[in-house]
Every structure is written in structure tokens, then in C-alpha cells.
Scaffold this motif. Structure first.
Motif, short mmCIF file in Angstrom:
data_model
loop_
_atom_site.label_atom_id
_atom_site.label_comp_id
_atom_site.label_asym_id
_atom_site.label_seq_id
_atom_site.Cartn_x
_atom_site.Cartn_y
_atom_site.Cartn_z
N LEU A 59 0.82 -1.19 0.10
CA LEU A 59 -0.02 0.05 -0.04
C LEU A 59 0.87 1.32 -0.19
O LEU A 59 0.46 2.19 -0.57
CB LEU A 59 -1.15 0.01 1.28
CG LEU A 59 -2.21 -0.93 1.22
CD1 LEU A 59 -2.91 -0.91 2.46
CD2 LEU A 59 -3.12 -0.35 0.09
N ALA A 60 2.03 1.08 0.24
CA ALA A 60 3.03 2.50 0.46
C ALA A 60 3.31 2.83 -0.90
O ALA A 60 3.11 2.23 -2.06
CB ALA A 60 4.46 1.87 0.85
N GLY A 61 2.83 4.14 -1.16
CA GLY A 61 3.22 4.92 -2.24
C GLY A 61 1.71 5.09 -3.13
O GLY A 61 1.73 5.41 -4.10
N THR A 62 0.61 4.31 -2.67
CA THR A 62 -0.73 4.57 -3.37
C THR A 62 -1.49 5.80 -3.04
O THR A 62 -2.42 6.01 -3.58
CB THR A 62 -1.52 3.40 -2.54
OG1 THR A 62 -1.91 3.37 -1.35
CG2 THR A 62 -0.81 1.91 -3.18
N TYR A 63 -0.98 6.77 -2.29
CA TYR A 63 -1.49 8.16 -1.92
C TYR A 63 -1.48 8.94 -3.05
O TYR A 63 -0.37 9.14 -3.74
CB TYR A 63 -0.98 8.85 -0.56
CG TYR A 63 -1.83 10.20 -0.42
CD1 TYR A 63 -3.08 10.17 0.03
CD2 TYR A 63 -1.11 11.14 -0.67
CE1 TYR A 63 -3.93 11.28 0.41
CE2 TYR A 63 -1.90 12.41 -0.58
CZ TYR A 63 -3.17 12.28 -0.14
OH TYR A 63 -3.93 13.59 0.26
N ASN A 64 -2.41 9.53 -3.71
CA ASN A 64 -2.51 10.34 -4.83
C ASN A 64 -3.52 11.47 -4.56
O ASN A 64 -4.48 11.80 -5.30
CB ASN A 64 -2.70 9.72 -6.15
CG ASN A 64 -2.35 10.33 -7.30
OD1 ASN A 64 -1.93 11.49 -7.23
ND2 ASN A 64 -2.95 10.01 -8.53
N GLY A 65 -3.42 12.09 -3.43
CA GLY A 65 -4.50 12.85 -3.10
C GLY A 65 -5.70 12.07 -2.92
O GLY A 65 -5.71 11.10 -2.53
N ILE A 66 -7.00 12.89 -3.08
CA ILE A 66 -8.30 12.10 -2.84
C ILE A 66 -8.57 11.85 -4.43
O ILE A 66 -9.47 12.16 -4.87
CB ILE A 66 -9.21 12.75 -2.26
CG1 ILE A 66 -8.85 13.47 -0.89
CG2 ILE A 66 -10.70 12.19 -2.22
CD1 ILE A 66 -9.90 13.94 -0.29
N ASN A 67 -7.66 11.06 -5.03
CA ASN A 67 -7.84 10.40 -6.35
C ASN A 67 -7.42 8.91 -6.15
O ASN A 67 -6.51 8.69 -5.84
CB ASN A 67 -6.98 11.14 -7.55
CG ASN A 67 -6.94 10.43 -8.78
OD1 ASN A 67 -7.44 9.30 -8.87
ND2 ASN A 67 -6.72 11.13 -9.77
N PHE A 68 -8.27 8.02 -6.19
CA PHE A 68 -8.10 6.64 -5.86
C PHE A 68 -7.70 5.99 -7.07
O PHE A 68 -7.66 4.63 -6.52
CB PHE A 68 -9.55 6.31 -5.03
CG PHE A 68 -10.04 7.06 -4.12
CD1 PHE A 68 -9.24 7.01 -2.87
CD2 PHE A 68 -11.18 7.90 -4.13
CE1 PHE A 68 -9.87 8.02 -1.76
CE2 PHE A 68 -11.54 8.69 -2.81
CZ PHE A 68 -10.96 8.65 -1.83
N THR A 69 -7.46 6.27 -8.35
CA THR A 69 -7.09 5.54 -9.24
C THR A 69 -5.78 4.59 -9.10
O THR A 69 -5.71 3.44 -9.22
CB THR A 69 -6.82 6.33 -10.44
OG1 THR A 69 -7.78 7.07 -10.70
CG2 THR A 69 -6.35 5.60 -11.48
N LEU A 70 -4.75 5.28 -8.27
CA LEU A 70 -3.53 4.49 -7.95
C LEU A 70 -3.84 3.39 -6.76
O LEU A 70 -3.17 2.18 -7.13
CB LEU A 70 -2.64 5.40 -7.17
CG LEU A 70 -1.05 4.78 -7.11
CD1 LEU A 70 -0.68 4.20 -8.22
CD2 LEU A 70 -0.22 5.98 -6.50
N LEU A 71 -4.46 3.80 -5.82
CA LEU A 71 -5.03 2.68 -4.82
C LEU A 71 -5.99 1.68 -5.47
O LEU A 71 -5.66 0.54 -5.49
CB LEU A 71 -5.91 3.24 -3.85
CG LEU A 71 -6.47 2.36 -2.63
CD1 LEU A 71 -5.28 1.66 -1.91
CD2 LEU A 71 -7.41 3.18 -1.77
N LYS A 72 -6.68 2.03 -6.38
CA LYS A 72 -7.51 0.86 -7.13
C LYS A 72 -6.55 0.00 -7.84
O LYS A 72 -6.71 -1.21 -7.90
CB LYS A 72 -8.59 1.43 -7.89
CG LYS A 72 -9.44 0.48 -8.86
CD LYS A 72 -10.24 1.30 -9.62
CE LYS A 72 -10.86 0.14 -10.75
NZ LYS A 72 -11.54 0.78 -11.65
N GLY A 73 -5.69 0.56 -8.59
CA GLY A 73 -4.70 -0.27 -9.45
C GLY A 73 -3.86 -1.28 -8.52
O GLY A 73 -3.52 -2.49 -8.89
N THR A 74 -3.35 -0.59 -7.46
CA THR A 74 -2.76 -1.63 -6.47
C THR A 74 -3.73 -2.63 -5.76
O THR A 74 -3.15 -3.96 -5.62
CB THR A 74 -2.18 -0.52 -5.43
OG1 THR A 74 -1.22 0.30 -6.04
CG2 THR A 74 -1.31 -1.45 -4.34
#
Length: 129
Positions: A59-74
Motif C-alpha cells: 500500500l505504500a506509495g498509493t496516495y495520490n490525493g483524493i484520487n483513488f486511481t492509484l489505490l484501485k490499481g494496487t
């Protein structure tokens, strides 16, 4: 407390679960931004990710503001069990941070609409961004 474990049938894949998690985070954002502001919600979310990534390093590095695209991909790259476990841990951490900030009673009231909009039994394949 918002939990994921009992929301899915055994055949749900990581993409379906990731989509539902992102929808839940979008609901949380929508519920809390008018009270805490976008920056406040973003700060709590970022801190929650930081804490949770100690147990789930992917999960480290999945923060992209309140844009959840990076989290979803991870999330989509993990097993369904890992997505559910990490999703629960992230939600729990966020809930605890918010409770420490505003108290348990207000936290419950702020998140009541999120809890009542429970994950559907069959999350969709597509998540709006």
C-alpha cells in the motif's frame, strides 16, 4: 465500524472488491468533505495509508490525493483475501483516526450514510473516477 469481510461471496475477484472499496472511499469523501474540508479528509486518508502500509507494504506509495486511481490499481493486483484484509485495515485505521479527532459519537453520525450504503452483493466491474 465499516467492514468488508462479510460483504463478498467467495467468488468475488480482486477487481470487484477493489471497485467496491473505491466506491466506499468516494462515499466517505463525499460525507466528510463538507465538514472536514477536502484537505482534512485527504490528510486523514494519507495518514491511514501510511499506518496501514506498515502491515501491508504494497500500500505504500498509493496516495495520490483524493484520487483513488492509484489505490484501485494496487488493490487490483493483490489476491481477493489480501484486498479484503488490507481494505478492512485501512478503513479501521481511518475510523480510529477520525474518532480520535472528533469523538466516537460524531464519527458514527458522520459515517452513518456510508454504513447504510453498504457494498452491494455484486460489485460492478467499472468504478467511476
Amino acid at each position: 465500524m465499516i467492514r468488508l469481510v462479510h460483504q463478498y461471496e467467495k467468488n468475488a475477484n480482486s477487481l470487484q472488491i477493489a471497485n467496491a472499496i473505491i466506491l466506499r472511499w468516494q462515499d466517505i469523501e463525499q460525507s466528510l468533505c463538507p465538514i472536514l474540508g477536502r484537505r482534512g479528509v485527504a490528510a486523514l486518508f494519507k495518514r491511514s495509508l501510511h499506518i496501514t502500509s506498515q502491515t501491508y507494504p504494497w500500500l505504500a506509495g498509493t496516495y495520490n490525493g483524493i484520487n483513488f486511481t492509484l489505490l484501485k490499481g494496487t488493490l487490483d493486483q493483490q489476491s481477493s483475501a489480501d484486498v479484503i484484509a488490507a481494505g478492512d485495515a485501512l478503513m479501521q485505521t481511518f475510523y480510529e483516526l477520525l474518532t480520535n479527532l472528533v469523538g466516537s459519537s460524531l464519527t458514527e453520525r458522520l459515517l452513518i450514510s456510508v454504513s447504510s450504503n453498504s457494498f452491494s452483493d455484486n460489485p460492478t466491474e467499472e468504478t467511476p473516477q
